[in-house]
Design a protein around this motif. Structure first.
Motif, PDB file in Angstrom:
ATOM      1  N   LEU A   8       0.998  -1.156  -0.045  1.00  0.00           N
ATOM      2  CA  LEU A   8      -0.031   0.123  -0.058  1.00  0.00           C
ATOM      3  C   LEU A   8       0.796   1.311   0.125  1.00  0.00           C
ATOM      4  CD1 LEU A   8      -3.053   0.916   0.324  1.00  0.00           C
ATOM      5  CD2 LEU A   8      -2.540   0.884   2.853  1.00  0.00           C
ATOM      6  N   THR A   9       0.596   2.021  -0.800  1.00  0.00           N
ATOM      7  CA  THR A   9       1.133   3.610  -0.915  1.00  0.00           C
ATOM      8  C   THR A   9       0.324   4.466  -0.413  1.00  0.00           C
ATOM      9  OG1 THR A   9       2.584   2.706  -2.822  1.00  0.00           O
ATOM     10  CG2 THR A   9       2.471   5.019  -2.429  1.00  0.00           C
ATOM     11  N   LEU A  10       0.708   5.266   0.283  1.00  0.00           N
ATOM     12  CA  LEU A  10       0.096   6.638   1.244  1.00  0.00           C
ATOM     13  C   LEU A  10       0.857   7.853   0.773  1.00  0.00           C
ATOM     14  CD1 LEU A  10      -0.672   5.138   4.714  1.00  0.00           C
ATOM     15  CD2 LEU A  10      -1.946   4.963   2.884  1.00  0.00           C
ATOM     16  N   GLY A  11      -0.168   8.693   0.263  1.00  0.00           N
ATOM     17  CA  GLY A  11       0.279  10.279   0.341  1.00  0.00           C
ATOM     18  C   GLY A  11       0.623  10.672   1.638  1.00  0.00           C
ATOM     19  N   TYR A  12       1.559  11.423   1.745  1.00  0.00           N
ATOM     20  CA  TYR A  12       1.847  12.237   3.147  1.00  0.00           C
ATOM     21  C   TYR A  12       2.127  13.721   2.770  1.00  0.00           C
ATOM     22  CZ  TYR A  12       5.114  13.513   7.034  1.00  0.00           C
ATOM     23  OH  TYR A  12       5.557  14.100   8.144  1.00  0.00           O
ATOM     24  N   ILE A  13       0.788  14.477   3.466  1.00  0.00           N
ATOM     25  CA  ILE A  13       1.023  15.688   3.374  1.00  0.00           C
ATOM     26  C   ILE A  13       2.066  16.407   3.913  1.00  0.00           C
ATOM     27  CG2 ILE A  13      -0.293  18.180   3.784  1.00  0.00           C
ATOM     28  CD1 ILE A  13      -2.896  16.626   3.329  1.00  0.00           C
ATOM     29  N   PHE A  30       2.406  -0.466  10.063  1.00  0.00           N
ATOM     30  CA  PHE A  30       2.388  -0.427   8.679  1.00  0.00           C
ATOM     31  C   PHE A  30       3.633  -0.626   7.873  1.00  0.00           C
ATOM     32  CE2 PHE A  30       2.746   2.825   5.284  1.00  0.00           C
ATOM     33  CZ  PHE A  30       1.673   2.561   4.506  1.00  0.00           C
ATOM     34  N   ASN A  31       3.656  -1.297   7.068  1.00  0.00           N
ATOM     35  CA  ASN A  31       4.658  -1.673   6.243  1.00  0.00           C
ATOM     36  C   ASN A  31       4.559  -1.081   4.738  1.00  0.00           C
ATOM     37  OD1 ASN A  31       3.010  -3.323   5.027  1.00  0.00           O
ATOM     38  ND2 ASN A  31       4.017  -5.420   5.697  1.00  0.00           N
ATOM     39  N   GLY A  32       3.772  -0.030   4.415  1.00  0.00           N
ATOM     40  CA  GLY A  32       3.673   0.434   3.161  1.00  0.00           C
ATOM     41  C   GLY A  32       4.759   1.380   2.760  1.00  0.00           C
ATOM     42  N   ASN A  33       4.724   2.230   1.826  1.00  0.00           N
ATOM     43  CA  ASN A  33       5.120   3.254   1.111  1.00  0.00           C
ATOM     44  C   ASN A  33       4.638   4.515   1.565  1.00  0.00           C
ATOM     45  OD1 ASN A  33       7.156   1.339   0.161  1.00  0.00           O
ATOM     46  ND2 ASN A  33       5.884   1.327  -1.728  1.00  0.00           N
ATOM     47  N   LEU A  34       5.488   5.708   1.780  1.00  0.00           N
ATOM     48  CA  LEU A  34       5.003   6.969   1.960  1.00  0.00           C
ATOM     49  C   LEU A  34       5.609   7.980   0.911  1.00  0.00           C
ATOM     50  CD1 LEU A  34       5.470   7.615   5.743  1.00  0.00           C
ATOM     51  CD2 LEU A  34       3.683   6.460   4.570  1.00  0.00           C
ATOM     52  N   VAL A  35       4.639   8.606   0.337  1.00  0.00           N
ATOM     53  CA  VAL A  35       5.193   9.915  -0.665  1.00  0.00           C
ATOM     54  C   VAL A  35       4.591  11.085  -0.475  1.00  0.00           C
ATOM     55  CG1 VAL A  35       4.450  10.272  -3.144  1.00  0.00           C
ATOM     56  CG2 VAL A  35       4.444   7.927  -2.424  1.00  0.00           C
ATOM     57  N   PRO A  36       5.474  12.009  -0.077  1.00  0.00           N
ATOM     58  CA  PRO A  36       5.276  13.137   0.406  1.00  0.00           C
ATOM     59  C   PRO A  36       4.747  14.134  -0.736  1.00  0.00           C
ATOM     60  CG  PRO A  36       7.547  13.011   0.229  1.00  0.00           C
ATOM     61  CD  PRO A  36       7.209  11.700  -0.182  1.00  0.00           C
ATOM     62  N   GLY A  37       4.092  15.393  -0.249  1.00  0.00           N
ATOM     63  CA  GLY A  37       3.668  16.248  -1.329  1.00  0.00           C
ATOM     64  C   GLY A  37       2.652  17.164  -0.555  1.00  0.00           C
ATOM     65  N   VAL A  38       2.561  18.407  -1.190  1.00  0.00           N
ATOM     66  CA  VAL A  38       1.601  19.305  -0.677  1.00  0.00           C
ATOM     67  C   VAL A  38      -0.004  18.782  -1.326  1.00  0.00           C
ATOM     68  CG1 VAL A  38       3.139  21.288  -1.004  1.00  0.00           C
ATOM     69  CG2 VAL A  38       1.793  20.554  -2.816  1.00  0.00           C
ATOM     70  N   LEU A  42      -0.645  15.900  -4.123  1.00  0.00           N
ATOM     71  CA  LEU A  42      -1.332  14.826  -3.805  1.00  0.00           C
ATOM     72  C   LEU A  42      -2.818  14.253  -4.207  1.00  0.00           C
ATOM     73  CD1 LEU A  42      -0.283  14.511  -0.005  1.00  0.00           C
ATOM     74  CD2 LEU A  42       0.666  13.380  -2.043  1.00  0.00           C
ATOM     75  N   ASN A  43      -3.612  15.515  -4.295  1.00  0.00           N
ATOM     76  CA  ASN A  43      -4.923  15.303  -5.088  1.00  0.00           C
ATOM     77  C   ASN A  43      -4.610  14.754  -6.575  1.00  0.00           C
ATOM     78  OD1 ASN A  43      -6.150  16.563  -2.823  1.00  0.00           O
ATOM     79  ND2 ASN A  43      -6.384  18.559  -3.986  1.00  0.00           N
ATOM     80  N   LEU A 103      -2.770  33.722  -4.177  1.00  0.00           N
ATOM     81  CA  LEU A 103      -2.859  32.425  -3.544  1.00  0.00           C
ATOM     82  C   LEU A 103      -1.650  31.590  -3.869  1.00  0.00           C
ATOM     83  CD1 LEU A 103      -6.232  31.434  -5.229  1.00  0.00           C
ATOM     84  CD2 LEU A 103      -6.228  32.323  -2.876  1.00  0.00           C
ATOM     85  N   THR A 104      -1.352  30.618  -3.051  1.00  0.00           N
ATOM     86  CA  THR A 104      -0.230  29.740  -3.204  1.00  0.00           C
ATOM     87  C   THR A 104      -0.496  28.673  -4.389  1.00  0.00           C
ATOM     88  OG1 THR A 104      -0.741  28.184  -1.281  1.00  0.00           O
ATOM     89  CG2 THR A 104       0.459  30.379  -1.188  1.00  0.00           C
ATOM     90  N   GLY A 105      -1.921  28.182  -4.511  1.00  0.00           N
ATOM     91  CA  GLY A 105      -2.085  27.176  -5.481  1.00  0.00           C
ATOM     92  C   GLY A 105      -2.011  25.731  -4.634  1.00  0.00           C
ATOM     93  N   GLU A 106      -1.815  25.593  -3.284  1.00  0.00           N
ATOM     94  CA  GLU A 106      -1.456  24.525  -2.697  1.00  0.00           C
ATOM     95  C   GLU A 106      -2.766  23.670  -2.367  1.00  0.00           C
ATOM     96  OE1 GLU A 106       1.436  25.177   0.429  1.00  0.00           O
ATOM     97  OE2 GLU A 106       2.903  25.387  -1.022  1.00  0.00           O
ATOM     98  N   SER A 107      -3.700  24.372  -2.327  1.00  0.00           N
ATOM     99  CA  SER A 107      -4.922  23.586  -1.816  1.00  0.00           C
ATOM    100  C   SER A 107      -6.100  24.022  -2.237  1.00  0.00           C
ATOM    101  CB  SER A 107      -5.148  23.819  -0.246  1.00  0.00           C
ATOM    102  OG  SER A 107      -6.325  23.257   0.273  1.00  0.00           O
ATOM    103  N   ALA A 108      -7.035  23.151  -2.865  1.00  0.00           N
ATOM    104  CA  ALA A 108      -8.334  23.408  -3.476  1.00  0.00           C
ATOM    105  C   ALA A 108      -9.541  23.644  -2.506  1.00  0.00           C
ATOM    106  CB  ALA A 108      -8.757  22.156  -4.349  1.00  0.00           C
ATOM    107  N   THR A 109      -9.365  23.074  -1.285  1.00  0.00           N
ATOM    108  CA  THR A 109     -10.384  23.250  -0.313  1.00  0.00           C
ATOM    109  C   THR A 109     -10.311  24.781   0.268  1.00  0.00           C
ATOM    110  OG1 THR A 109     -10.351  20.736   0.285  1.00  0.00           O
ATOM    111  CG2 THR A 109     -11.110  22.646   1.911  1.00  0.00           C
ATOM    112  N   SER A 110      -9.088  25.011   0.727  1.00  0.00           N
ATOM    113  CA  SER A 110      -8.954  26.544   1.396  1.00  0.00           C
ATOM    114  C   SER A 110      -9.406  27.540   0.550  1.00  0.00           C
ATOM    115  CB  SER A 110      -7.572  26.516   1.695  1.00  0.00           C
ATOM    116  OG  SER A 110      -7.323  25.654   2.777  1.00  0.00           O
TER     117      SER A 110
END
Length: 277
Positions: A8-13, A30-38, A42-43, A103-110
Motif C-alpha cells: 500500500l502506498t500512502l500520500g503524506y502531506i 504499517f509496512n507500506g510506502n509514503l509519498v510526500p507532497g503538498v 497529492l490530489n 494564492l499559493t495554489g497548494e490547496s483546492a479546499t482552502s
C-alpha cells in the motif's frame, strides 16, 4: 491507471499537521510506502492512481467522489481556529470585493472555503483570486491580500508585516455556521480496495494509535520539526493540539454544509455522496 504492485502506498502531506498521523505509523505495523507532497500534488497523484490512499483535500473528494471511498473516523479539521489557513489582508474581508487576492495554489479546499466565506458570509459578489509567479509572502509585505496555508501560513503569522490583518478561515467558518470545518479527508481509490483489503482494514487503527503515541510524547517530534521550521517545540505542540483529527457526525454536517454551499455558488456541479470503506 491503477498500480499493480504492492504494498500500500500512502500520500503524506508534508506539513506539520500530518506529523501525528505518520510519526509512529511504522511502529503500529504499517509496512507500506509514503509519498510526500503538498495537498494539490497529492490530489493529482491520487486521482491518477499514483498513490493508493492519502489525507487529501475535502474538495478533491467532492469533485471526484465516485472514484473514492473515505476512511472512517479520520480527518484534518478545526472547531474554530486552525492557525494554518490564513488570509493576510491590509483591509477587513468585507472590503475585498473586486480586490485581487494572491494564492499559493497548494490547496483546492482552502481556496474554495475563502470564496464561500467572502460570498456567503460577507456578501461579496466579485471575488478575484490569482496564483502569482513570485513569492506570495513578498506580496503580503507590499500590502497585497493573500491566502496561505500549512507551514507557510504558520511562519508568516509569527512575523506579520505592519498594517496587515490576519483572518483564520477555520474561525470564520465556525463563527458563521457553528460547525467544524473539514480541510482534509482520508481518501482511498476504489480500484485498490480489493487488492489492499487487509492493509486498508488495519490502516484506521494504525493511524489512531500513531496519533495517540505522538501526542503522548510530542516533544520528541516537535523538537525535530523545530530544527527545520524556525518554531519553538512548544509552538508546534500547541498547533497540533489546535487541530481536530476526528471525523464524527458534526464534522460530517460541516462537510455537507460546505459542499452544499459550493453547489449553490457554482463551485461544484453536483452534491457528492459520502461513501466509506
Amino acid at each position: 491507471m491503477e498500480r499493480s504492485d504492492s504494498p500500500l502506498t500512502l500520500g503524506y502531506i508534508s506539513y506539520l499537521n500530518c506529523v501525528p498521523f505518520f510519526g509512529r505509523l511504522k511502529e503500529q505495523g504499517f509496512n507500506g510506502n509514503l509519498v510526500p507532497g503538498v495537498p494539490s500534488a497529492l490530489n493529482r497523484m491520487l486521482q491518477q492512481g499514483e498513490i493508493d490512499a492519502s489525507p487529501s483535500s475535502s474538495f478533491e473528494y467532492a469533485r471526484n467522489w465516485r472514484d473514492y471511498l473515505l476512511l472512517p473516523g479520520h480527518s484534518i479539521s478545526s472547531v474554530g481556529s486552525i492557525a494554518s489557513v490564513l488570509l493576510f489582508s491590509p483591509v477587513s474581508p468585507d472590503r475585498l470585493g473586486g480586490v485581487e487576492i494572491a494564492l499559493t495554489g497548494e490547496s483546492a479546499t482552502s481556496i474554495n472555503l475563502l470564496e464561500i466565506l467572502l460570498r456567503d458570509y460577507y456578501g461579496l459578489n466579485d471575488v478575484v483570486t490569482r496564483v502569482p509567479s513570485g513569492s506570495v509572502e513578498d506580496l503580503v509585505s507590499k500590502g497585497i491580500p493573500a491566502l496561505l496555508i500549512g507551514d507557510r501560513a504558520l511562519k508568516l503569522s509569527t512575523v506579520v508585516p505592519l498594517g496587515i490583518g490576519v483572518y483564520d478561515l477555520g474561525k470564520l467558518w465556525h463563527q458563521h455556521t457553528g460547525l467544524p470545518f473539514v480541510f482534509a479527508l482520508w481518501m482511498i481509490r476504489k480500484g485498490v480496495v480489493q487488492r489492499h483489503a487487509e492493509a486498508l482494514g488495519q490502516l484506521g487503527e494504525q493511524l489512531l494509535k500513531s496519533r495517540e503515541a505522538v501526542m503522548q510524547q510530542p516533544l520528541v517530534f516537535a523538537e525535530a520539526a523545530a530544527l527545520h521550521l524556525g518554531f519553538s517545540p512548544e509552538q508546534i505542540i500547541s498547533y497540533w493540539q489546535t487541530i481536530d483529527y476526528r471525523l464524527d457526525q458534526q464534522h460530517l454536517e460541516g462537510l455537507n454544509r460546505f459542499f452544499d454551499l459550493c453547489v449553490d455558488y457554482g463551485l461544484l456541479g453536483e452534491m457528492p455522496e459520502l461513501r466509506f470503506l
